[in-house]
Design a protein around this motif. Structure first.
Motif, mmCIF file in Angstrom:
data_model
loop_
_atom_site.group_PDB
_atom_site.id
_atom_site.type_symbol
_atom_site.label_atom_id
_atom_site.label_comp_id
_atom_site.label_asym_id
_atom_site.label_seq_id
_atom_site.Cartn_x
_atom_site.Cartn_y
_atom_site.Cartn_z
ATOM 1 N N VAL A 1 0.910 -1.188 -0.035
ATOM 2 C CA VAL A 1 -0.149 0.097 0.155
ATOM 3 C C VAL A 1 0.944 1.195 0.035
ATOM 4 N N THR A 2 1.828 1.208 0.823
ATOM 5 C CA THR A 2 2.901 2.391 0.991
ATOM 6 C C THR A 2 3.745 2.750 -0.314
ATOM 7 N N LYS A 3 4.156 1.569 -0.890
ATOM 8 C CA LYS A 3 5.078 1.498 -2.358
ATOM 9 C C LYS A 3 4.022 2.242 -3.370
ATOM 10 N N SER A 4 2.659 1.638 -3.223
ATOM 11 C CA SER A 4 1.974 2.335 -4.470
ATOM 12 C C SER A 4 1.387 3.658 -4.189
ATOM 13 N N SER A 5 1.555 4.169 -3.030
ATOM 14 C CA SER A 5 1.160 5.356 -2.721
ATOM 15 C C SER A 5 -0.611 5.517 -2.563
ATOM 16 N N GLY A 6 -1.105 4.102 -2.356
ATOM 17 C CA GLY A 6 -2.429 3.990 -2.209
ATOM 18 C C GLY A 6 -3.217 4.034 -3.478
ATOM 19 N N TRP B 1 -4.368 1.898 -6.716
ATOM 20 C CA TRP B 1 -4.615 0.782 -7.147
ATOM 21 C C TRP B 1 -3.658 0.347 -8.713
ATOM 22 N N ASN B 2 -3.499 1.422 -9.480
ATOM 23 C CA ASN B 2 -2.990 1.352 -10.718
ATOM 24 C C ASN B 2 -1.508 1.266 -10.494
ATOM 25 N N ASN B 3 -1.030 1.550 -9.484
ATOM 26 C CA ASN B 3 0.544 1.478 -9.225
ATOM 27 C C ASN B 3 0.829 0.171 -8.701
ATOM 28 N N VAL B 4 -0.083 -0.536 -8.401
ATOM 29 C CA VAL B 4 0.114 -1.989 -7.843
ATOM 30 C C VAL B 4 0.795 -2.982 -8.730
ATOM 31 N N SER B 5 1.699 -3.628 -8.524
ATOM 32 C CA SER B 5 2.391 -4.581 -9.617
ATOM 33 C C SER B 5 1.532 -5.651 -9.702
ATOM 34 N N ALA B 6 1.637 -6.413 -10.931
ATOM 35 C CA ALA B 6 0.779 -7.580 -10.969
ATOM 36 C C ALA B 6 1.039 -8.663 -10.126
ATOM 37 N N ALA B 7 2.196 -8.912 -9.727
ATOM 38 C CA ALA B 7 2.403 -9.725 -8.400
ATOM 39 C C ALA B 7 1.718 -9.344 -7.284
ATOM 40 N N ASP B 8 1.697 -8.033 -6.932
ATOM 41 C CA ASP B 8 1.033 -7.760 -5.555
ATOM 42 C C ASP B 8 -0.301 -7.701 -5.585
ATOM 43 N N ARG B 9 -0.928 -7.306 -6.966
ATOM 44 C CA ARG B 9 -2.360 -7.438 -7.123
ATOM 45 C C ARG B 9 -2.767 -8.885 -7.197
ATOM 46 N N ASP B 10 -1.880 -9.796 -7.662
ATOM 47 C CA ASP B 10 -2.281 -11.364 -7.551
ATOM 48 C C ASP B 10 -2.343 -11.636 -5.929
ATOM 49 N N GLN C 1 -12.273 -7.458 -7.371
ATOM 50 C CA GLN C 1 -12.953 -6.151 -6.798
ATOM 51 C C GLN C 1 -12.775 -6.324 -5.479
ATOM 52 N N SER C 2 -12.821 -7.423 -4.620
ATOM 53 C CA SER C 2 -12.687 -7.676 -3.331
ATOM 54 C C SER C 2 -11.229 -7.107 -2.842
ATOM 55 N N GLY C 3 -10.220 -7.849 -3.627
ATOM 56 C CA GLY C 3 -8.868 -7.338 -3.367
ATOM 57 C C GLY C 3 -8.734 -5.833 -3.336
ATOM 58 N N LYS C 4 -9.404 -5.205 -4.361
ATOM 59 C CA LYS C 4 -9.112 -3.680 -4.472
ATOM 60 C C LYS C 4 -9.814 -3.067 -3.468
ATOM 61 N N MET C 5 -10.918 -3.510 -2.977
ATOM 62 C CA MET C 5 -11.590 -2.954 -1.785
ATOM 63 C C MET C 5 -10.727 -2.948 -0.555
ATOM 64 N N LEU C 6 -10.142 -4.153 -0.171
ATOM 65 C CA LEU C 6 -9.092 -4.455 0.714
ATOM 66 C C LEU C 6 -7.882 -3.415 0.855
ATOM 67 N N PHE C 7 -7.440 -3.299 -0.294
ATOM 68 C CA PHE C 7 -6.225 -2.293 -0.679
ATOM 69 C C PHE C 7 -6.868 -1.157 -0.178
ATOM 70 N N ALA D 1 -9.272 -0.096 1.523
ATOM 71 C CA ALA D 1 -9.417 0.228 2.952
ATOM 72 C C ALA D 1 -8.368 0.126 3.950
ATOM 73 N N ARG D 2 -7.388 -0.487 3.386
ATOM 74 C CA ARG D 2 -5.781 -0.269 4.223
ATOM 75 C C ARG D 2 -5.484 1.110 4.003
ATOM 76 N N TRP D 3 -5.714 1.625 2.765
ATOM 77 C CA TRP D 3 -4.980 2.850 2.677
ATOM 78 C C TRP D 3 -6.014 3.916 3.414
ATOM 79 N N GLY D 4 -7.253 3.739 3.593
ATOM 80 C CA GLY D 4 -7.824 4.653 4.523
ATOM 81 C C GLY D 4 -8.966 5.460 3.389
ATOM 82 N N ARG D 5 -9.178 4.736 2.215
ATOM 83 C CA ARG D 5 -10.073 5.332 1.244
ATOM 84 C C ARG D 5 -11.395 4.993 1.515
#
Length: 95
Positions: free
Chosen positions: A43-48, A50-59, A71-77, A79-83
């Motif tokens: 989350v920190t590396k991508s600055s919150g 989702w478009n900046n998250v690598s394919a491996a990290d999205r997986d 979609q649930s993975g993105k929501m978790l991401f 939520a962790r960022w606080g959005r």
């Protein structure tokens, strides 16, 4: 989008509950801490963003944390960022 918002929030909450209930029971505390550190790092590396998250990290978010649901993975991401914050809508907010 606003009509889907409660559904997306419910899906994110359900996924987080399932993750804790299903994944957390068999893991030791250090393992959970390692997962938490990895999530925080992504989350920190991508600055919150989702478009900046690598394919491996999205997986990782999609397959490991959200049982294959992107979609649930993105929501978790998010939520962790606080959005995404839970709770009832503000009085007078459009639904």
């Amino acid at each position: 989008m606003s009509s889907q918002r409660p559904k997306l929030l419910a899906a994110a909450c359900f996924t987080m509950i399932m993750y804790v209930n299903c994944q957390g029971c068999g893991k030791s505390s250090p393992s959970l801490q390692a997962d938490d550190q990895r999530i925080e790092s992504i989350v920190t590396k991508s600055s919150g963003d989702w478009n900046n998250v690598s394919a491996a990290d999205r997986d990782y978010f999609t397959k490991e944390l959200a049982n294959g649901n992107e979609q649930s993975g993105k929501m978790l991401f998010l939520a962790r960022w606080g959005r995404i914050k839970g709770g009832p809508p503000e009085p007078g907010a459009a639904h």
